[in-house]
Design a protein around this motif. Structure first.
Motif, mmCIF file in Angstrom:
data_model
loop_
_atom_site.group_PDB
_atom_site.id
_atom_site.type_symbol
_atom_site.label_atom_id
_atom_site.label_comp_id
_atom_site.label_asym_id
_atom_site.label_seq_id
_atom_site.Cartn_x
_atom_site.Cartn_y
_atom_site.Cartn_z
ATOM 1 N N PRO A 227 3.521 26.780 -15.607
ATOM 2 C CA PRO A 227 3.668 25.403 -15.113
ATOM 3 C C PRO A 227 2.376 24.934 -14.451
ATOM 4 O O PRO A 227 1.551 25.764 -14.035
ATOM 5 C CB PRO A 227 4.796 25.531 -14.089
ATOM 6 C CG PRO A 227 4.729 26.947 -13.631
ATOM 7 C CD PRO A 227 4.239 27.753 -14.784
ATOM 8 N N THR A 229 1.701 23.920 -11.576
ATOM 9 C CA THR A 229 1.487 24.302 -10.172
ATOM 10 C C THR A 229 1.414 25.823 -10.001
ATOM 11 O O THR A 229 1.523 26.337 -8.896
ATOM 12 C CB THR A 229 2.628 23.763 -9.295
ATOM 13 O OG1 THR A 229 3.867 24.339 -9.757
ATOM 14 C CG2 THR A 229 2.732 22.256 -9.359
ATOM 15 N N PHE A 347 12.746 29.172 -9.421
ATOM 16 C CA PHE A 347 11.327 28.935 -9.691
ATOM 17 C C PHE A 347 10.931 29.727 -10.942
ATOM 18 O O PHE A 347 11.098 30.946 -10.983
ATOM 19 C CB PHE A 347 10.456 29.387 -8.515
ATOM 20 C CG PHE A 347 10.611 28.529 -7.280
ATOM 21 C CD1 PHE A 347 10.070 27.251 -7.234
ATOM 22 C CD2 PHE A 347 11.306 28.997 -6.174
ATOM 23 C CE1 PHE A 347 10.209 26.456 -6.096
ATOM 24 C CE2 PHE A 347 11.447 28.215 -5.032
ATOM 25 C CZ PHE A 347 10.902 26.940 -4.994
ATOM 26 N N GLU A 350 6.679 27.811 -10.803
ATOM 27 C CA GLU A 350 6.189 26.668 -10.030
ATOM 28 C C GLU A 350 5.750 27.179 -8.649
ATOM 29 O O GLU A 350 6.444 27.978 -8.021
ATOM 30 C CB GLU A 350 7.283 25.608 -9.872
ATOM 31 C CG GLU A 350 7.752 24.984 -11.195
ATOM 32 C CD GLU A 350 8.852 25.795 -11.869
ATOM 33 O OE1 GLU A 350 9.225 26.867 -11.355
ATOM 34 O OE2 GLU A 350 9.328 25.332 -12.923
ATOM 35 N N HIS A 351 4.607 26.707 -8.184
ATOM 36 C CA HIS A 351 4.001 27.157 -6.916
ATOM 37 C C HIS A 351 3.754 28.676 -6.937
ATOM 38 O O HIS A 351 3.694 29.317 -5.891
ATOM 39 C CB HIS A 351 4.881 26.786 -5.715
ATOM 40 C CG HIS A 351 5.262 25.339 -5.682
ATOM 41 N ND1 HIS A 351 4.363 24.345 -5.403
ATOM 42 C CD2 HIS A 351 6.447 24.720 -5.943
ATOM 43 C CE1 HIS A 351 4.977 23.167 -5.465
ATOM 44 N NE2 HIS A 351 6.234 23.364 -5.804
ATOM 45 N N PRO A 362 12.371 22.709 -8.024
ATOM 46 C CA PRO A 362 12.837 23.685 -9.023
ATOM 47 C C PRO A 362 13.962 24.577 -8.493
ATOM 48 O O PRO A 362 14.783 25.071 -9.266
ATOM 49 C CB PRO A 362 11.584 24.522 -9.314
ATOM 50 C CG PRO A 362 10.432 23.666 -8.886
ATOM 51 C CD PRO A 362 10.935 22.864 -7.715
ATOM 52 N N LEU A 473 5.549 16.926 -8.189
ATOM 53 C CA LEU A 473 5.408 18.382 -8.164
ATOM 54 C C LEU A 473 5.288 18.921 -6.740
ATOM 55 O O LEU A 473 5.132 20.125 -6.537
ATOM 56 C CB LEU A 473 4.206 18.818 -9.009
ATOM 57 C CG LEU A 473 4.249 18.390 -10.487
ATOM 58 C CD1 LEU A 473 3.002 18.875 -11.223
ATOM 59 C CD2 LEU A 473 5.503 18.916 -11.173
#
Ligand code: CA
Length: 507
Positions: A227, A229, A347, A350-351, A362, A473
């Protein structure tokens, strides 16, 4: 061509009249009270940790999920459905009771008090034949079900043990397939003179993401994009993101990554080896062994994690296809509401994260898809804010059962019909209690509106504020941005209003 089926309002009226009539004649609590055939059957399918990012109809970057996509094509897709507490046990209790954690007593991994009123009990008392199969995970035995066969605790992926009123039984094979068998048997063996309510609760795709042994798909050619991020450095955010331990790079163990221990280790050494995070991994390639470390290793870990997660989702997808086929085969599809959801999101990188808990999108966003021929327009969608506590009031209204006065959720039935009430909610309250609990995720609470999110980490004394329109995001924390002062003040006021209205008086 106009549908020959009575409108929902008529159905509900018939349902209610028949219930009142039945109550006047027999003990209203008797589970064998006669019920009108006009009330629909309800099949409620819930996955564990299935993120919308891995659901084709939600625009998954990993591709289609054919049977789940069929359900969306034949029903309505909720694009903004959220858990009010993104963790397994509390979310399950919230759905069952229609109440927030501070009212139903399950704030963390507390044992659910099954003596309180809840959805299945009320449907049973109104004449539904009720059942739950699969993951229960509420710490106490199910109440309110004519039939129940559930996994103990988290349950196992392979050769799972199930518990029921008659005791324990081990069913050989893969958990998703065995839960599918139990669901099919419940529907086939049900009494035919009353509607049924089935909760089909899957274990997949919960950690440790163990795919079926029979999985034949070779994952090596599969597109698994990271993703945008993925390499988030958490700049500008509070301490909670930096301190948490649910990072792909730093927290997936060799066990999570399905690495095979070297020969000759003692059982203790083997356990230590498996539960340690690898900093270097040697992988076999066509050109020999390649040593991975640094960012290349992180990319490999992500791929390894997602291959297994997606294989678990494939098993779910096949199981949903099988359940839909069963309803078709038995001629039940027309008069059955089918709901597919998950207890919260997850997740998928993401992150840089796996797992859930945080109030970021998410993690809190749930897939929620419903099919009910003649009531729900096929292929429709809604962006109205729906939350997990809406499940009980929704299914009660579908069954024509009055909801208790202290229910905190709201029935989604108007939205199922494609009608959005003028006074529909424009915000909701979220709270995660553990501090720090598993993965060192800190306690927090907050408010999400249609456009913004405000999060308070009380033990850190920190706030985060996101403009979800400009920054969907959630990369730019604007809690201390002078430009956002009026927005933050309004969000703080809304947060206080929600806490007051919901009766969450805990500090
Ligand atoms: Ca879960």
């Amino acid at each position: 061509m106009p549908s020959p089926t009575p409108s929902l309002a008529l159905r509900l009226l018939f349902g209610l009249c028949a219930v009142l009539f039945a109550c006047a004649q027999v003990d209203s609590a008797a589970p064998d009270a006669p019920a009108p055939r006009t009330r629909p059957n309800i099949v409620f399918i819930m996955a564990d940790d299935h993120a919308v990012a891995a659901y084709g109809a939600y625009g998954s970057r990993f591709g289609a999920t054919p049977h789940l996509d069929r359900l969306a094509k034949e029903g309505v897709r909720f694009d903004r459905c959220f858990a009010t507490n993104a963790i397994c046990t509390p979310s399950r209790a919230a759905m069952l009771t229609g109440k927030y954690a501070h009212k139903n007593g399950v704030t963390a991994f507390d044992t659910f008090d099954g003596s309180q009123p809840h959805l299945a009990k009320m449907l049973r008392e109104s004449g539904y034949f009720t059942g739950v199969v699969g993951k229960w995970h509420l710490g106490s035995e199910p109440t309110g079900f004519d039939r129940w066969t559930v996994l103990p605790g988290q349950g196992a992926y392979h050769d799972p043990v199930f518990l029921g009123p008659e005791g324990r039984v081990t069913l050989k094979g893969y958990v998703t397939d065995r839960i599918g068998d139990l669901a099919e048997r419940f529907i086939e063996d049900r009494p035919k003179d009353r509607p049924f309510f089935l909760m089909c609760h899957h274990k997949a795709p919960h950690r440790p993401w163990e795919p079926p042994v029979s999985a034949t798909t070779d994952p090596s050619g599969r597109e698994i994009p990271e993703p945008p991020t993925f390499d988030d450095d958490y700049a500008g955010r509070g301490d909670a993101l930096r301190e948490n331990r649910q990072r792909i790079a730093d927290d997936l163990t060799r066990r999570d990554l399905k690495l095979v221990p070297p020969a000759g280790l003692s059982p203790k050494e083997r356990t230590t080896w498996l539960d340690t995070v690898p900093r270097v991994v040697d992988v076999e390639t066509r050109d020999g062994v390649r040593r991975l470390e640094g960012r290349a290793l992180v990319a490999w870990k992500y791929r390894r994690y997602m291959e297994d997660y997606l294989a678990c989702v494939e098993s779910l997808d096949a199981s949903v296809g099988r359940l839909l086929a069963t309803l078709d085969r038995l001629g039940l599809a027309e008069n059955t509401l089918v709901v597919y959801t998950s207890d919260q999101g997850f997740f998928l990188g993401e992150h840089g994260l796996y797992d859930k808990r945080f109030m970021y999108e998410p993690s809190i966003r749930m897939p929620f898809v419903a099919r009910w021929p003649h009531v729900i327009a096929p292929g429709s969608s809604t962006d109205a804010l729906a939350i997990n506590v809406d499940v009980a009031p929704t299914l009660l209204e579908v069954a024509g059962v009055p909801r208790p006065d202290d229910t905190q959720g709201r029935s989604l039935v108007p939205l199922l019909r494609g009608e959005r009430p003028d006074d529909w909610r424009t915000s909701f309250y979220y709270r995660y209690y553990h501090d720090p609990g598993d993965h060192d995720t800190r306690a927090h609470f907050g408010v999400r509106t249609e456009t913004h999110k405000l999060i308070r980490f009380p033990t850190k004394g920190q706030w985060e504020l996101y403009d979800l329109v400009a920054d969907p995001l959630e990369m730019r924390n604007r809690a201390d941005d002078p430009e956002m002062r009026p927005v933050r003040a309004a969000l703080e006021a809304e947060l206080e209003r929600l806490r007051r209205d919901l009766g969450d008086t805990a500090p």
